[in-house]
Design an enzyme around this catalytic site. Structure first.
Site, PDB file in Angstrom:
ATOM      1  N   HIS A  84      -3.136   9.968  11.362  1.00 12.61           N
ATOM      2  CA  HIS A  84      -2.104  10.933  11.730  1.00 12.61           C
ATOM      3  C   HIS A  84      -1.387  11.479  10.504  1.00 12.61           C
ATOM      4  CE1 HIS A  84      -2.642   8.772  15.596  1.00 12.61           C
ATOM      5  NE2 HIS A  84      -2.634  10.014  16.016  1.00 12.61           N
ATOM      6  N   ILE A  85      -0.913  10.570   9.646  1.00  9.49           N
ATOM      7  CA  ILE A  85      -0.142  11.022   8.482  1.00  9.49           C
ATOM      8  C   ILE A  85      -1.066  11.645   7.440  1.00  9.49           C
ATOM      9  CG2 ILE A  85       1.342  10.291   6.574  1.00  9.49           C
ATOM     10  CD1 ILE A  85       2.427   8.088   8.474  1.00  9.49           C
ATOM     11  N   ASP A 141     -11.900   7.569   4.536  1.00  5.20           N
ATOM     12  CA  ASP A 141     -11.470   6.798   5.709  1.00  5.20           C
ATOM     13  C   ASP A 141     -12.649   5.936   6.146  1.00  5.20           C
ATOM     14  OD1 ASP A 141      -9.036   7.459   8.039  1.00  5.20           O
ATOM     15  OD2 ASP A 141     -10.690   6.122   8.567  1.00  5.20           O
ATOM     16  N   GLU A 178      10.618  -6.590   1.491  1.00  7.40           N
ATOM     17  CA  GLU A 178      11.710  -5.621   1.563  1.00  7.40           C
ATOM     18  C   GLU A 178      12.950  -6.305   2.125  1.00  7.40           C
ATOM     19  OE1 GLU A 178      10.249  -2.265   3.808  1.00  7.40           O
ATOM     20  OE2 GLU A 178       8.654  -1.861   2.349  1.00  7.40           O
ATOM     21  N   SER A 237       2.549   3.648   2.632  1.00  6.94           N
ATOM     22  CA  SER A 237       1.904   3.027   3.808  1.00  6.94           C
ATOM     23  C   SER A 237       2.515   1.649   4.047  1.00  6.94           C
ATOM     24  CB  SER A 237       0.381   2.976   3.636  1.00  6.94           C
ATOM     25  OG  SER A 237       0.008   2.205   2.505  1.00  6.94           O
ATOM     26  N   GLY A 264       9.717   7.748   6.944  1.00  7.92           N
ATOM     27  CA  GLY A 264       9.865   8.299   8.291  1.00  7.92           C
ATOM     28  C   GLY A 264      11.315   8.461   8.708  1.00  7.92           C
ATOM     29  N   ASP A 272       7.278   3.823  -1.729  1.00  5.47           N
ATOM     30  CA  ASP A 272       8.299   3.764  -0.662  1.00  5.47           C
ATOM     31  C   ASP A 272       8.318   2.396   0.020  1.00  5.47           C
ATOM     32  OD1 ASP A 272      10.276   5.046   1.009  1.00  5.47           O
ATOM     33  OD2 ASP A 272       8.770   5.217   2.596  1.00  5.47           O
ATOM     34  N   HIS A 275      11.830   2.610   1.639  1.00 11.05           N
ATOM     35  CA  HIS A 275      11.110   2.709   2.924  1.00 11.05           C
ATOM     36  C   HIS A 275      11.740   3.767   3.838  1.00 11.05           C
ATOM     37  CE1 HIS A 275       8.305   0.274   5.743  1.00 11.05           C
ATOM     38  NE2 HIS A 275       8.343   1.552   6.111  1.00 11.05           N
ATOM     39  N   ILE A 276      11.851   4.968   3.284  1.00  6.09           N
ATOM     40  CA  ILE A 276      12.497   6.051   4.029  1.00  6.09           C
ATOM     41  C   ILE A 276      11.507   7.138   4.438  1.00  6.09           C
ATOM     42  CG2 ILE A 276      14.892   5.869   3.216  1.00  6.09           C
ATOM     43  CD1 ILE A 276      13.453   8.298   1.251  1.00  6.09           C
TER      44      ILE A 276
HETATM   45  P1  NAI Z   1      -3.149   6.011  11.675  1.00  2.00           P
HETATM   46  O1  NAI Z   1      -3.599   4.790  12.388  1.00  2.00           O
HETATM   47  O2  NAI Z   1      -3.057   7.293  12.399  1.00  2.00           O
HETATM   48  O3  NAI Z   1      -4.114   6.250  10.396  1.00  2.00           O
HETATM   49  C1  NAI Z   1      -4.575   5.220   9.573  1.00  2.00           C
HETATM   50  C2  NAI Z   1      -5.966   5.618   9.093  1.00  2.00           C
HETATM   51  O4  NAI Z   1      -6.403   4.669   8.120  1.00  2.00           O
HETATM   52  C3  NAI Z   1      -7.012   5.625  10.204  1.00  2.00           C
HETATM   53  O5  NAI Z   1      -7.697   6.862  10.215  1.00  2.00           O
HETATM   54  C4  NAI Z   1      -7.934   4.468   9.835  1.00  2.00           C
HETATM   55  O6  NAI Z   1      -9.281   4.669  10.233  1.00  2.00           O
HETATM   56  C5  NAI Z   1      -7.783   4.430   8.338  1.00  2.00           C
HETATM   57  N1  NAI Z   1      -8.171   3.170   7.727  1.00  2.00           N
HETATM   58  C6  NAI Z   1      -8.016   1.915   8.216  1.00  2.00           C
HETATM   59  N2  NAI Z   1      -8.488   1.007   7.328  1.00  2.00           N
HETATM   60  C7  NAI Z   1      -8.939   1.711   6.267  1.00  2.00           C
HETATM   61  C8  NAI Z   1      -9.529   1.338   5.033  1.00  2.00           C
HETATM   62  N3  NAI Z   1      -9.758   0.051   4.725  1.00  2.00           N
HETATM   63  N4  NAI Z   1      -9.894   2.320   4.173  1.00  2.00           N
HETATM   64  C9  NAI Z   1      -9.695   3.632   4.491  1.00  2.00           C
HETATM   65  N5  NAI Z   1      -9.142   4.040   5.646  1.00  2.00           N
HETATM   66  C10 NAI Z   1      -8.745   3.085   6.512  1.00  2.00           C
HETATM   67  O7  NAI Z   1      -1.764   5.620  10.992  1.00  2.00           O
HETATM   68  P2  NAI Z   1      -0.617   6.612  10.509  1.00  2.00           P
HETATM   69  O8  NAI Z   1       0.313   6.891  11.618  1.00  2.00           O
HETATM   70  O9  NAI Z   1      -1.228   7.741   9.782  1.00  2.00           O
HETATM   71  O10 NAI Z   1       0.156   5.640   9.470  1.00  2.00           O
HETATM   72  C11 NAI Z   1      -0.441   5.252   8.249  1.00  2.00           C
HETATM   73  C12 NAI Z   1       0.422   4.226   7.529  1.00  2.00           C
HETATM   74  O11 NAI Z   1       1.722   4.756   7.270  1.00  2.00           O
HETATM   75  C13 NAI Z   1       0.649   2.936   8.289  1.00  2.00           C
HETATM   76  O12 NAI Z   1       0.494   1.845   7.383  1.00  2.00           O
HETATM   77  C14 NAI Z   1       2.078   2.991   8.689  1.00  2.00           C
HETATM   78  O13 NAI Z   1       2.622   1.707   8.791  1.00  2.00           O
HETATM   79  C15 NAI Z   1       2.693   3.755   7.528  1.00  2.00           C
HETATM   80  N6  NAI Z   1       3.966   4.408   7.839  1.00  2.00           N
HETATM   81  C16 NAI Z   1       4.962   4.365   6.899  1.00  2.00           C
HETATM   82  C17 NAI Z   1       6.194   4.965   7.130  1.00  2.00           C
HETATM   83  C18 NAI Z   1       7.243   4.953   6.103  1.00  2.00           C
HETATM   84  O14 NAI Z   1       8.414   5.053   6.444  1.00  2.00           O
HETATM   85  N7  NAI Z   1       6.910   4.820   4.843  1.00  2.00           N
HETATM   86  C19 NAI Z   1       6.462   5.643   8.397  1.00  2.00           C
HETATM   87  C20 NAI Z   1       5.324   5.717   9.300  1.00  2.00           C
HETATM   88  C21 NAI Z   1       4.137   5.092   9.015  1.00  2.00           C
END
Ligand code: NAI
Length: 406
Positions: free
Chosen positions: A156-157, A176, A264, A234, A290, A259, A287-288
């Site tokens: 998604h991100i 990915d 933390e 991430s 989102g 971030d 960690h901001i």
């Molecule tokens: P998502 O689940 O939509 O996307 C994650 C992607 O990573 C998927 O396409 C998956 O196939 C891929 N993936 C998994 N293992 C992998 C690997 N070993 N190598 C390459 N690709 C791999 O998740 P989303 O929503 O995009 O979030 C991504 C990250 O961002 C998460 O860790 C989440 O916790 C973090 N996050 C951080 C925030 C912040 O405030 N800094 C806020 C929201 C999310």
């Protein structure tokens, strides 16, 4: 559809009032509190409510869930659900909903801002001027147009970042583990190594898993281009922090934006330490990624809408700990929702009750996980209460409720 008595929701930790509005529009009485009550008070407090909404600080333990006799559903108005005992909630027939998507855009926008900040050394220039130093320079400062952004984790991100980066004139390559449809002119890399070798900026958007833990260690960072940049919003464990610090100190990397950290603090305040502090051109944020008002509002609405759908129709499609089902409501019919232990013979017992009552089933869906079964059954109105009471009395039933048409 509605329940026999008005439902009551307790929303803790300053959840956005948009959530209250969504629930109130369904006739639910909402109590909105700024904070979480002291740990010891939570079980008795929750026992009064049908719906519990929390953010990341309230611990919904087995004790809390066992005390919450009326609890139908829990809303985690955040991304993570580690603060909730999901296994106990499942066993008690209580689905938990969270908001995995509401802050996607906020994170993606931050990454674009940081890519420009790193490329122009903005963090350092700003700090210098705050300290009264005038350091006008162009050396090492570049436009991002035409540069290559490597996105690791194109979910998604990651894919949003790819769209925005391309609009800024960047070339985008992604890696990915799953096959992903490229957005715009974004291009898949054959391997992580290939991505690292050709990117001017590498941004990480993978989940925390055993495979992603330390996936950017010393040898991977060494494969990045000299003078390139690393961004991680991430999870903290994805990067080996001291190896990143070495690569920044040696000049192999020209900067980083971080971030998230392996450890933390739980609360705001002084005293946070990381090896990345006081290195040149390193943006550190708490960690901001989102954390925006838009994301908070979207989270409030996303979770409250999922709760309302569950309460009014039994839909569990976005639950994190529950068999998932969505079944359109039938006009003029009553719906029985039954959560039961996943043991042989339950459906037979339920159908026998229906047939003994000479009730007519108009729709029936059963979904299961290893521990529980979740049944949605639509009936004619006249016999639904009797059938519901008898199903609820089965020794295998965990939770049974009946929805009436408004
Ligand atoms: P998502 O689940 O939509 O996307 C994650 C992607 O990573 C998927 O396409 C998956 O196939 C891929 N993936 C998994 N293992 C992998 C690997 N070993 N190598 C390459 N690709 C791999 O998740 P989303 O929503 O995009 O979030 C991504 C990250 O961002 C998460 O860790 C989440 O916790 C973090 N996050 C951080 C925030 C912040 O405030 N800094 C806020 C929201 C999310």
């Amino acid at each position: 559809m509605t329940h026999q008595r008005p439902l009551r929701a307790l929303l803790l930790e300053g959840i956005h009032p948009g959530a209250r509005d969504v629930l109130a529009s369904e006739g639910i009485a909402v109590t909105l509190l700024d904070k979480s009550p002291p740990k010891a008070d939570l079980p008795s407090m929750v026992s009064e409510y049908d719906i519990l909404g929390i953010r990341s600080k309230t611990q919904v333990t087995a004790e809390v869930l066992d005390a919450a006799k009326n609890l139908l559903v829990v809303g985690a108005f955040c991304i993570g659900t580690n603060q909730i005992n999901l296994v106990r909630a499942n066993a008690r027939g209580v689905p938990v909903f969270n908001a995995p998507l509401s802050n996607t855009r906020s994170v993606a926008e931050l990454m674009i801002g940081e890519i420009i900040m790193l490329s122009r050394q903005l963090g350092d220039r700003s700090r210098e001027v705050h300290l009264g130093q005038w350091n006008k320079r162009a050396t090492g400062c570049r436009e991002i147009r035409g540069k290559t952004l490597g996105i690791v984790g194109y979910g998604h991100i990651g894919s949003q970042v790819g769209v925005l980066a391309e609009a800024m004139g960047m070339r985008v390559v992604f890696y990915d583990v799953a096959t992903k449809l490229p957005m715009g002119n974004n291009r898949p890399a054959a391997s992580l190594d290939e991505l690292l070798a050709e990117s001017d900026f590498v941004t990480l958007h993978v989940p925390a898993t055993a495979q992603t833990r330390h996936m950017m260690g010393g040898s991977e960072i060494a494969k990045m281009r000299r003078g390139s940049f690393l961004l991680n919003a991430s999870r903290g464990d994805v990067v080996v922090i001291d190896q990143l610090a070495s690569a920044l100190s040696s000049g192999h990397l020209s900067g980083a934006a971080v971030d998230v950290y392996p450890e933390e603090p739980e609360a705001n305040g002084a005293g946070f330490a990381t090896d990345l502090q006081n290195l040149p051109n390193v943006i550190l944020t708490p960690h901001i990624g989102g954390s925006t008002e838009e994301a908070q509002e979207a989270i409030g609405k996303e979770v409250a809408t999922a709760l309302a759908k569950f309460l009014t129709s039994g839909t569990t499609t976005s639950a994190v700990n529950f068999p998932r089902v969505e079944q359109p409501l039938l006009a003029g019919k009553h719906r029985i929702l039954n959560v039961h232990k996943n043991v042989p013979g339950v459906l037979g017992d339920i159908n026998r009750i229906v047939s003994d009552q000479k009730a007519n089933i108009l729709g029936q869906v059963l979904v299961t996980d290893p521990h529980i079964g979740y049944l949605i059954m639509d009936l004619e109105q006249d016999l639904s209460q009797e059938v519901c009471d008898q199903i609820a009395a089965l020794p295998t039933s965990i939770r049974t409720r009946r929805l009436e048409e408004r």
